[in-house]
Design a protein around this motif. Structure first.
Motif, mmCIF file in Angstrom:
data_model
loop_
_atom_site.group_PDB
_atom_site.id
_atom_site.type_symbol
_atom_site.label_atom_id
_atom_site.label_comp_id
_atom_site.label_asym_id
_atom_site.label_seq_id
_atom_site.Cartn_x
_atom_site.Cartn_y
_atom_site.Cartn_z
ATOM 1 N N TYR A 53 2.265 13.496 -2.180
ATOM 2 C CA TYR A 53 2.429 12.332 -1.321
ATOM 3 C C TYR A 53 2.637 12.782 0.106
ATOM 4 O O TYR A 53 3.315 13.773 0.360
ATOM 5 C CB TYR A 53 3.640 11.498 -1.766
ATOM 6 C CG TYR A 53 3.433 10.850 -3.109
ATOM 7 C CD1 TYR A 53 3.755 11.519 -4.281
ATOM 8 C CD2 TYR A 53 2.900 9.564 -3.197
ATOM 9 C CE1 TYR A 53 3.555 10.929 -5.507
ATOM 10 C CE2 TYR A 53 2.696 8.970 -4.421
ATOM 11 C CZ TYR A 53 3.028 9.656 -5.578
ATOM 12 O OH TYR A 53 2.834 9.071 -6.797
ATOM 13 N N SER A 54 2.098 12.045 1.030
ATOM 14 C CA SER A 54 2.275 12.394 2.434
ATOM 15 C C SER A 54 2.436 11.112 3.226
ATOM 16 O O SER A 54 1.838 10.089 2.902
ATOM 17 C CB SER A 54 1.050 13.175 2.909
ATOM 18 O OG SER A 54 0.988 13.166 4.312
ATOM 19 N N ILE A 55 3.228 11.163 4.272
ATOM 20 C CA ILE A 55 3.386 9.982 5.122
ATOM 21 C C ILE A 55 2.141 9.790 5.988
ATOM 22 O O ILE A 55 1.950 8.757 6.594
ATOM 23 C CB ILE A 55 4.609 10.100 6.063
ATOM 24 C CG1 ILE A 55 4.495 11.356 6.933
ATOM 25 C CG2 ILE A 55 5.882 10.077 5.276
ATOM 26 C CD1 ILE A 55 5.422 11.345 8.120
ATOM 27 N N PHE B 32 -1.749 7.245 0.494
ATOM 28 C CA PHE B 32 -0.745 8.255 0.783
ATOM 29 C C PHE B 32 -0.735 9.372 -0.257
ATOM 30 O O PHE B 32 0.060 10.281 -0.173
ATOM 31 C CB PHE B 32 0.639 7.594 0.839
ATOM 32 C CG PHE B 32 0.747 6.557 1.915
ATOM 33 C CD1 PHE B 32 0.442 5.231 1.653
ATOM 34 C CD2 PHE B 32 1.120 6.903 3.202
ATOM 35 C CE1 PHE B 32 0.522 4.268 2.645
ATOM 36 C CE2 PHE B 32 1.208 5.949 4.199
ATOM 37 C CZ PHE B 32 0.908 4.631 3.920
ATOM 38 N N GLY C 27 -3.691 3.492 4.353
ATOM 39 C CA GLY C 27 -3.193 2.875 3.131
ATOM 40 C C GLY C 27 -3.202 3.802 1.934
ATOM 41 O O GLY C 27 -2.779 3.404 0.857
ATOM 42 N N ALA D 260 8.474 4.740 8.294
ATOM 43 C CA ALA D 260 7.262 5.442 8.732
ATOM 44 C C ALA D 260 7.210 6.859 8.180
ATOM 45 O O ALA D 260 6.166 7.318 7.733
ATOM 46 C CB ALA D 260 7.215 5.496 10.250
ATOM 47 N N MET E 47 -12.058 -0.371 4.153
ATOM 48 C CA MET E 47 -10.759 -0.504 3.496
ATOM 49 C C MET E 47 -10.752 -1.677 2.537
ATOM 50 O O MET E 47 -10.170 -1.636 1.470
ATOM 51 C CB MET E 47 -9.674 -0.738 4.551
ATOM 52 C CG MET E 47 -8.896 0.485 4.891
ATOM 53 S SD MET E 47 -7.485 0.109 5.880
ATOM 54 C CE MET E 47 -6.343 -0.510 4.683
ATOM 55 N N PHE F 137 9.427 8.224 2.149
ATOM 56 C CA PHE F 137 9.067 7.324 1.063
ATOM 57 C C PHE F 137 10.303 6.732 0.413
ATOM 58 O O PHE F 137 10.244 6.231 -0.694
ATOM 59 C CB PHE F 137 8.255 8.083 -0.004
ATOM 60 C CG PHE F 137 6.835 8.322 0.402
ATOM 61 C CD1 PHE F 137 6.470 9.505 1.009
ATOM 62 C CD2 PHE F 137 5.869 7.362 0.178
ATOM 63 C CE1 PHE F 137 5.163 9.720 1.396
ATOM 64 C CE2 PHE F 137 4.556 7.569 0.553
ATOM 65 C CZ PHE F 137 4.202 8.756 1.174
ATOM 66 N N GLU G 112 0.811 -1.217 0.000
ATOM 67 C CA GLU G 112 0.000 0.000 0.000
ATOM 68 C C GLU G 112 0.841 1.263 0.000
ATOM 69 O O GLU G 112 0.540 2.200 -0.715
ATOM 70 C CB GLU G 112 -0.923 -0.006 1.218
ATOM 71 C CG GLU G 112 -2.134 -0.898 0.997
ATOM 72 C CD GLU G 112 -2.924 -1.111 2.274
ATOM 73 O OE1 GLU G 112 -2.649 -0.400 3.262
ATOM 74 O OE2 GLU G 112 -3.797 -1.977 2.272
#
Lengths: 411, 411
Positions: free
Chosen positions: B249-251, B260, B258, A349, B291, A352, A293
């Protein structure tokens, strides 16, 4: 033949030793079948390592097939995690009684066979549950599997301590660990293709029947493990007779009340072991989904990276065992491994970045730390090494059981 | 000092008083039933919902209509602005029949232009651009039901597609449930998150559109659906394009596990003149969003110009601000992922449409606290432990030196 492997002519034997040395003939006279000789012990070592192969292969079956399990059986991830925590919970109790059962009740030979059968039956019930689309049956199978799994590992350790002494033990433990990790690695990478192969041969996309048959292949490996247990039973009995191994003396009897005599440093090592295991195994059990994911890996790519830790430690564990033995400085290895593991999880965590970077950091902890901890254990508790090893093997299961559940709930 | 810094990291970013708008909703404002009898129809209705969200120095107008093509407009205007509709002209698609007086600072709109069913040939095609078999499902001039106000409050626009209308009329009970195309709209008065996953974050300047494609009858063996959207925007003489599409994109997947990625379409780089369309690239295959039932939303961000003449409804009738060049561009959005089992009778997808800065997800206080504790605790232990052991070692060394001195002195 003497211990160093030199051939001694039987006719040269001293008449005083005649009653002590059994005359070996046929295969027994060759290095392969003579328990004095290193080659025979090495062959036994291979079988000792393979004893646990099936168990470790099947332990991570759920992780390798997580996406199929959740889809085909229509269960959510919190139910899936039950498959891991149910493996661990029996061992919370067994860690206290397993050693007693092996020492006093079953003996090592029957014990290995007994727990091997638990592993086999557990995996069969697990596979049957998947084949018939009964998740509760799969959970029962994992519970049975759990009763046998870790105790079988203890049997392996006990065999190793019986057959090898002193400095050889480090290498032998490392090799045992390697074989176990090979089993896990193969499992991670092979189960996906097996599933696809069975699905295409049945002409379907997937489904619980395909999953069941895939899991039965693991049961076949468990039959192999039981075969190893029987093999070891015969040869260990034979070796005990030939080598005239003494029965366990009263000094060596381990009692539960010895536990209170363990030094605080040993308990600290076990605490470190629990917390370290809790950071590795629950992560691997859910890791495949995470990689798919977050990093958009395909199913096979995610399996591959999930198995990297096992794969590297297959080679690195024996090497680290030798390194730690030679260089000492257990704590330096341990602390550096832990810091690298924190870095690794932080990378995965909060960034990326390619997760292979983080997983390679993880490998260092995994390979070296167990060696350092085992070394530390033997330093702290020389006399009761067998008992401490049992604790060491089974105490982390308590952590797994909690860890898997909390990992899902709060992560 | 360090403690203060850590505490400030957790507490200061928390929001102060959120800005609130006053929201007023009108349905078919100024529609006279004697002149336009469709105003009060329950089926084949004329729907125009007008929402005014008034702030301290501006107002945001939302116009949602299913006349002609389902169209949803966002306009930022001066505070005291009014809607002016010539209903007879509006129903006949005449330009400038719907206007806001005084003229909006900035306005943009989104139209559901087409709905497509495409065949996922060799089962792995997920984008409509890669498919050879495409069927258009008409969404223009459908017989929409009168809009329903739900208890959120949100506004449900609902119709059956032409195909399904015929099925519905044939009253054959074996044909299954009737297909629906629905849009659920909500206008917000304050910044918050949606209650359903992926919990899209909205500001007080935005509205949310949820597109529902339910039980649409399919003709292909491996059917997938895609929508074609048209977005209206304006650009100045010297800029090249009026729409920009980007993926960030983000953590942080705390509210959308799931997922991002966030995709955004902006009409201007200047936030004072920007209308944004933002979504998470996820859609859901079941009415209860989970999900497990999620699948991907795929677009490549390729805009193609379209003539205003090809559009109908509010896009043609609304008077956009005249100071810039008005453009209409279309974009394909496909729904699906490789192993999701194709279109199974339900797809829902949410978009936030609003003015100004698109709100960005931030890590919540809870996550920050866990990160600080998780990283801070071992760091503190290592530092304190290191300092303590250095101190003890120094004391030991000093006392040993003293002993040596005393020993040599007594000689």
């Amino acid at each position: 033949m003497d211990d160093k492997g030199k051939i001694v002519n039987p006719s040269d034997e001293d008449s005083d030793d005649e009653e002590e040395d059994e005359k070996l003939s046929g295969c027994g006279a060759t290095p392969i079948c003579n328990p004095h000789h290193i080659i025979h012990r090495f062959i036994m070592l291979i079988f000792m390592c393979l004893l646990n192969f099936g168990s470790y292969y099947c332990y991570d079956n759920p992780a390798a097939l997580i996406n199929h399990i959740t889809k085909d059986l229509n269960v959510d991830t919190s139910s899936y995690v039950l498959l891991y925590s149910l493996y661990s919970w029996p061992n919370v109790i067994l860690c206290f009684f397993g050693g007693f059962l092996i020492d006093k009740l079953f003996g090592i030979r029957f014990g290995a066979f007994f727990f091997g059968m638990f592993v086999l039956v557990g995996q069969i019930v697990f596979s049957l549950g998947a084949y018939m689309d009964y998740f509760w049956l799969m959970a029962v199978g994992r519970l049975i599997f759990g009763v046998g799994g870790e105790s079988l590992a203890v049997c392996q350790n006990t065999y190793q301590v019986l057959w090898f002494k002193g400095k050889e033990l480090n290498l032998v433990f490392g090799l045992g660990l390697s074989f176990a990790r090979v089993g896990s690695t193969i499992n991670m990478n092979v189960n996906g293709p097996i599933y696809s192969l069975i699905a295409s041969s049945m002409g379907v996309e997937g489904g619980y029947k395909v999953l069941g048959i895939t899991l039965f292949t693991g049961a076949a490996l468990c039959i192999f493990s039981v075969g190893c247990a029987l093999f070891l039973w015969y040869f260990d009995k034979r070796a005990a007779r030939i080598l005239k191994r003494p029965e366990t003396s009263s000094e060596e009897t381990i009692a539960l009340r010895d536990v209170k005599d363990f030094p605080i440093s040993l308990w600290l090592i076990w605490l470190i072991c629990v917390t370290y295991y809790v950071s590795v195994f629950p992560f691997i059990s859910l890791g495949k989904l995470f990689f798919m994911e977050k990093f958009n890996f395909s199913s096979s790519q995610a399996s591959a990276i999930n198995s990297v830790v096992y794969l590297v430690s297959t080679i690195a564990s024996p090497l680290c065992g030798v390194l730690v033995d030679r260089l000492g400085r257990n704590l330096v290895w341990l602390i550096s491994g832990i810091i690298l593991a924190i870095l690794a999880h932080g990378l995965m965590a909060f960034t990326f970045w390619n997760p292979y970077i983080a997983m390679s950091f993880r490998c260092q902890l995994f390979s070296c730390s167990l060696c350092s901890m085992a070394h530390g254990c033997s330093c702290c508790a020389d006399q009761s090494i067998r008992h401490s090893l049992r604790f060491h093997a089974e105490y982390p299961e308590f952590g797994f059981g909690c860890g898997s559940n909390y990992c899902w709930r709060y992560c | 000092m360090i403690v203060f810094f850590i505490i400030s990291l957790i507490f200061i970013p928390m929001n102060c008083d959120p800005i609130k708008r006053t929201v007023i909703v009108e349905y078919n404002p100024g529609c006279n039933a004697t002149i336009t009898p469709q105003c009060h129809n329950l089926t084949d209705a004329v729907n125009l919902v007008h929402v005014t969200a008034s702030g301290t120095n501006d107002a945001i107008h939302y116009l949602w209509s299913t006349v002609g093509l389902p169209t949803f407009i966002v306009a930022r205007t001066p505070l005291d602005s009014k809607l002016d509709i010539s209903w007879s002209d509006f129903i006949l698609d005449k330009p400038n029949s719907v206007s806001i007086v005084p003229e909006p600072y900035i306005a943009s709109g989104l139209t559901l232009y087409n709905l497509y069913e495409f065949n996922s040939t060799n089962k792995s095609t997920v984008r409509i651009e890669h498919s050879a078999s495409i069927r258009k499902i008409l969404v223009e001039d459908l017989a929409w039901n009168r809009v329903l106000k739900t208890n959120q409050p949100s506004w449900l626009f609902n119709t059956t597609t032409e195909d399904d209308q015929n099925i519905h009329n044939s009253s054959d009970p074996e044909l299954g449930p009737v297909g629906h195309l629905a849009a659920i709209l909500r206008a917000f008065r304050t910044a918050d998150r949606d209650t359903k996953i992926p919990h899209l974050l909205h500001s007080e300047n935005s509205s949310q559109l949820e597109i529902l494609l339910q039980n649409i009858s399919t003709h292909f063996e491996f059917p997938r659906l895609a929508v074609e959207l048209v977005i209206a925007s304006s650009r100045s003489q010297d800029s090249l394009s009026s729409l920009s599409y980007d993926v960030s994109y983000s953590i942080d997947d705390e509210y959308s596990p799931g997922i991002f990625k966030t995709e955004t379409i902006r009409t201007s780089n200047d936030p004072k003149l920007n209308i944004f369309y933002r979504w998470k690239p996820v859609s859901y295959l079941t009415p209860q969003r989970t999900m497990k039932s999620s699948t991907d939303t795929l677009t490549n961000g390729d805009f193609i110009m379209i003539n205003r003449g090809e559009l109908s409804g509010l896009m043609r009738s609304f008077q956009f601000p005249s100071d810039n060049i008005l453009e209409f561009q279309r974009l394909n959005v496909s729904y699906g992922r490789d192993d999701d089992g194709f279109y199974q009778g339900h797809i829902s997808w949410s978009i936030i449409m609003g003015f100004g800065y698109p709100p960005d997800d931030e890590l919540s206080f809870y996550v920050k606290l866990i990160a600080v504790l998780g990283l801070g605790t071992p760091a503190v232990i290592v530092i304190v432990g290191g300092v303590y052991s250095w101190f003890v070692r120094k004391r030991k060394r000093r006392s040993e030196e003293l002993k040596i001195l005393v020993g040599s002195g007594s000689d």
